[in-house]
Design an enzyme around this catalytic site. Structure first.
Site, PDB file in Angstrom:
ATOM      1  N   LYS A  13      -0.623  22.987   1.335  1.00 15.52           N
ATOM      2  CA  LYS A  13      -1.361  23.545   2.480  1.00 15.52           C
ATOM      3  C   LYS A  13      -1.117  25.053   2.616  1.00 15.52           C
ATOM      4  CE  LYS A  13       0.425  20.820   5.663  1.00 15.52           C
ATOM      5  NZ  LYS A  13       1.381  20.027   4.855  1.00 15.52           N
ATOM      6  N   ARG A  88      -0.305  17.635  14.017  1.00 15.09           N
ATOM      7  CA  ARG A  88       0.492  16.686  13.230  1.00 15.09           C
ATOM      8  C   ARG A  88       0.627  15.348  13.925  1.00 15.09           C
ATOM      9  NH1 ARG A  88       3.731  20.670  10.097  1.00 15.09           N
ATOM     10  NH2 ARG A  88       4.910  19.604   8.497  1.00 15.09           N
ATOM     11  N   ARG A 127      10.742  23.563  -4.861  1.00 13.25           N
ATOM     12  CA  ARG A 127      10.023  24.694  -4.248  1.00 13.25           C
ATOM     13  C   ARG A 127      11.021  25.775  -3.826  1.00 13.25           C
ATOM     14  NH1 ARG A 127       6.090  23.586   0.797  1.00 13.25           N
ATOM     15  NH2 ARG A 127       7.969  23.053   1.931  1.00 13.25           N
ATOM     16  N   ARG A 160      14.110  26.380   1.360  1.00 14.42           N
ATOM     17  CA  ARG A 160      14.071  25.999   2.771  1.00 14.42           C
ATOM     18  C   ARG A 160      15.106  24.922   3.036  1.00 14.42           C
ATOM     19  NH1 ARG A 160       7.913  24.833   4.607  1.00 14.42           N
ATOM     20  NH2 ARG A 160       9.012  23.144   5.652  1.00 14.42           N
ATOM     21  N   ARG A 171      10.763  13.508   5.944  1.00 11.09           N
ATOM     22  CA  ARG A 171       9.515  14.183   6.349  1.00 11.09           C
ATOM     23  C   ARG A 171       8.296  13.391   5.890  1.00 11.09           C
ATOM     24  NH1 ARG A 171      10.527  19.646   3.565  1.00 11.09           N
ATOM     25  NH2 ARG A 171       8.488  20.284   4.322  1.00 11.09           N
TER      26      ARG A 171
END
Ligand code: AMP
Length: 218
Positions: A13, A88, A127, A160, A171
């Site tokens: 996203k 969300r 990531r 992160r 998540r």
């Protein structure tokens, strides 16, 4: 153009939002980025939000909705906006609809970036992000020209806090329980377009582009 990018964490996203925002000159509004900014500044909101974020849970709707309401008051959102990571939950989507209806500016499209969970665990745990410009990297598929450093500004890339495997799995569970119902929510309103987001970035971007061009012509 007023858009929502929907999809599980790691679907791309943020990457697609940056491309679309540049191309269509709309404001990229990422509630996750806004929260991380508050965490970095150690504000009261940031301290409250961090405990939810680091546990892979959602920040309460009221906190998010107040933040979004304020953000939409800024002049730069008048030219159009693109929500990344918001809404969300169904209550967030309902409140957003109410806000936009009141302003006479309904959403033009909701794009679902769809990917299977197994793929996402790899994408998220590998990531890395640039702490300066926010660019997104992947240790295998996009490590940077000098691996571990940002191509734009040379900053050392960071991971992160919520991109470790335990929190990633949490998540994903939260996504399926609380966010996935939005797929039906927006399907019913006829606003949903679905894109296979397991493809490479350029291909996804092309598909999204064609979709938006079609919408713009309507
Ligand atoms: P993201 O950068 O979109 O993956 O968001 C990172 C974290 O911020 C999420 O795991 C949530 O804890 C929180 N967050 C971001 N956007 C929202 C939202 N719309 N509603 C609730 N929590 C959010």
């Amino acid at each position: 153009m007023r858009l929502v990018l929907l999809g599980p964490p790691g679907a791309g996203k943020g990457t697609q939002a940056s491309i679309i925002a540049q191309r269509y000159e709309v404001s990229h509004i990422s509630t996750g980025d806004m929260l991380r900014e508050q965490v970095k500044k150690k504000t009261k909101l940031g301290q409250e939000a961090a405990s939810f974020m680091n546990a892979g849970q959602l920040v309460p709707d009221k906190v998010i909705l107040d933040m979004v309401r304020n953000r939409l008051k800024r002049k730069d959102s008048e030219k159009g906006f693109l929500f990344d990571g918001f809404p969300r939950t169904v209550p967030q989507a309902e409140s957003l609809n109410a806000m936009l209806e009141k302003a006479g500016k309904p959403l033009d499209a909701v794009i679902l970036l769809d990917v299977k969970d197994d793929f996402l665990v790899n994408r998220l745990t590998l990531r890395r992000n640039c702490p300066e410009c926010g660019s997104i990297y992947h240790m295998e598929s996009k490590p940077g020209r000098v691996p571990g450093y940002c191509d734009n500004d040379g900053a050392a890339l960071v991971q992160r806090e919520d991109d470790n495997e335990k929190v990633v799995r949490q998540r994903l569970q939260v996504y399926h329980e609380q966010t996935a119902p939005l797929v039906d929510f927006y399907r019913k309103t006829g606003q949903l377009s679905e894109v296979d987001a397991s493809q490479e970035v350029a291909r996804i971007s092309l598909t999204v582009d064609r979709l938006l061009e079609k919408k713009a012509k309507k």
